[in-house]
Design an enzyme around this catalytic site. Structure first.
Site, short mmCIF file in Angstrom:
data_model
loop_
_atom_site.label_atom_id
_atom_site.label_comp_id
_atom_site.label_asym_id
_atom_site.label_seq_id
_atom_site.Cartn_x
_atom_site.Cartn_y
_atom_site.Cartn_z
NE ARG A 150 3.79 41.53 51.82
CZ ARG A 150 5.09 41.45 51.55
NH1 ARG A 150 5.96 42.25 52.16
NH2 ARG A 150 5.54 40.56 50.67
CE LYS A 210 3.61 36.18 46.25
NZ LYS A 210 2.52 35.78 47.14
CB SER A 230 -1.84 45.81 46.16
OG SER A 230 -0.57 45.40 46.67
CE LYS A 252 1.29 38.49 44.07
NZ LYS A 252 0.78 37.78 45.21
#
Ligand SMILES: NCc1[nH]cc(CCC(=O)O)c1CC(=O)O
Ligand SMILES: [Mg+2]
Length: 353
Positions: free
Chosen positions: A231, A221, A301, A275
């Site tokens: 967030r 990640k 996102s 990710k």
């Protein structure tokens, strides 16, 4: 003809302009376009496919009833009250999406320095897991393990003098994972990037009798700008102090990703994840080729926002870009994809692609 992915030696000094203008057919034995001449032919030679079985649908849950609150930076994505999360789980079940992932928006009054709400057996995530598993036991439920939705400072771990503490954080994450398993979570997904947390969580799950609870580790990640809209969604964007570069990986590295993945597998991860997705397809390929493990990728996102935002402005064909991006993950070797496009993609696949 001497050719190896470049221009054939014989062609090096060929009079190209003349050939281009010639009205007679080129003397080509090999015409790659033949295999693209019609849809049936393209289908026949297609190397990779995306199916609904490849999708994990991440959802945001929020306190309240009958609430669907739009996340402004993620057009088409809402924060859902528990009852609405159950409705979306029903939609997932009807679409045959195998698994959903849950992320909470925690009321600011419930956030503290230690992320204590993460250990509340009745927190939003646990409530959602219970409600969803009760009505739709056949759908997989994945829970993120990390403290950032629960801390006042927005970090994934405990802080002392500005440092994120590793071992102390792991001790809390173990408790968080147990609380989630107790609620009925099927897959524990540590996203915190602390060292040693997969092994500690596996041991605690086994000791508590949760032998069948899987671990999907966010193994590679990266410290990424593409988490911004997430967030916003969980309400940590404004409170986050500094950045996460002392625990999330440096974008420049991919050998390091292999070492991270290797450790998590050794510690007991059942599935591993890379990710974000689109900027790290090379890492997905290396991980899959090196370890031959179930390998997942998170289209995060910011990636969703780029596609959905551009589509909303009419700048790109949103559906096409969505399917192209998801197929790209399959081509890179991913076995599955966490994506906010999951319901839309599943609907499109159901309608025949
Ligand atoms: N540790 C929390 C977590 N789990 C998943 C994401 C990002 C997902 C997304 O952007 O869609 C993050 C954000 C972060 O690490 O700051
Ligand atoms: Mg690690």
């Amino acid at each position: 003809m001497a050719i190896k992915f470049g221009r054939p030696i014989e062609m090096r000094d060929a009079p190209r302009r003349q050939a281009a203008l010639a009205s007679t057919p080129l003397d080509l034995a090999i015409r790659p376009r033949r295999n693209r001449k019609a849809e049936w032919a393209r289908r026949l030679v297609r190397e990779n496919v995306l199916t609904t079985d490849d999708l994990i649908w991440p959802m945001f849950v929020v306190d309240g009833h009958n609430t669907r609150a739009p996340v402004v930076s993620m057009p088409g994505v809402d924060r859902l009250s528990v009852d609405q999360a159950v409705r979306d789980a029903e939609r997932a079940a009807k679409l045959n999406i195998p698994c959903i992932a849950l992320f909470p928006y925690t009321e600011p009054s419930l956030r503290d320095e230690h992320g204590s709400e993460a250990l509340n057996p009745n927190n939003l995530v646990c409530q959602s897991v219970r409600a969803i598993k009760k009505e739709f036991p056949e759908i997989g439920v994945l829970c993120d393990v990390a403290l950032d939705p629960f801390t006042s400072h927005g970090h994934d771990g405990l802080i002392e003098d500005g440092r994120i503490l590793n071992d102390e954080t792991v001790a809390v994450l173990v408790k968080q994972a147990l609380v989630q398993a107790e609620a009925g979570c099927d897959v524990i997904a540590p996203s915190d990037m602390m060292d040693g947390r997969v092994g500690a969580i596996r041991q605690a799950l086994d000791e508590a009798g949760f032998l069948d609870v899987q671990i999907m580790s966010y193994a590679a990640k990266y410290a990424s700008a593409f988490y911004g809209p997430f967030r916003d969604a969980i309400g940590s964007a404004k409170t986050l102090t500094g950045d996460k570069r002392t625990y999330q990986m440096d974008s420049a590295n991919s050998d390091e990703a292999l070492r991270e993945v290797e450790l998590d597998i050794a510690e007991g991860a059942d599935m591993v994840m890379v990710k974000p997705g689109m900027p790290y397809l090379d890492v997905v390929r290396r991980v899959k080729d090196t370890f031959a493990m179930p390998t997942f990728v998170y289209q995060v996102s910011g990636e969703y926002a780029m596609i959905a935002g551009a589509a909303a402005n009419g700048w790109i064909d949103g559906d096409h870009a969505m399917m192209e991006s998801l197929l790209g993950f399959k081509r890179a070797g991913a076995d599955g994809i966490l994506t906010y496009f999951a319901p839309k993609a599943a609907e499109k696949l159901k309608a025949g692609g």
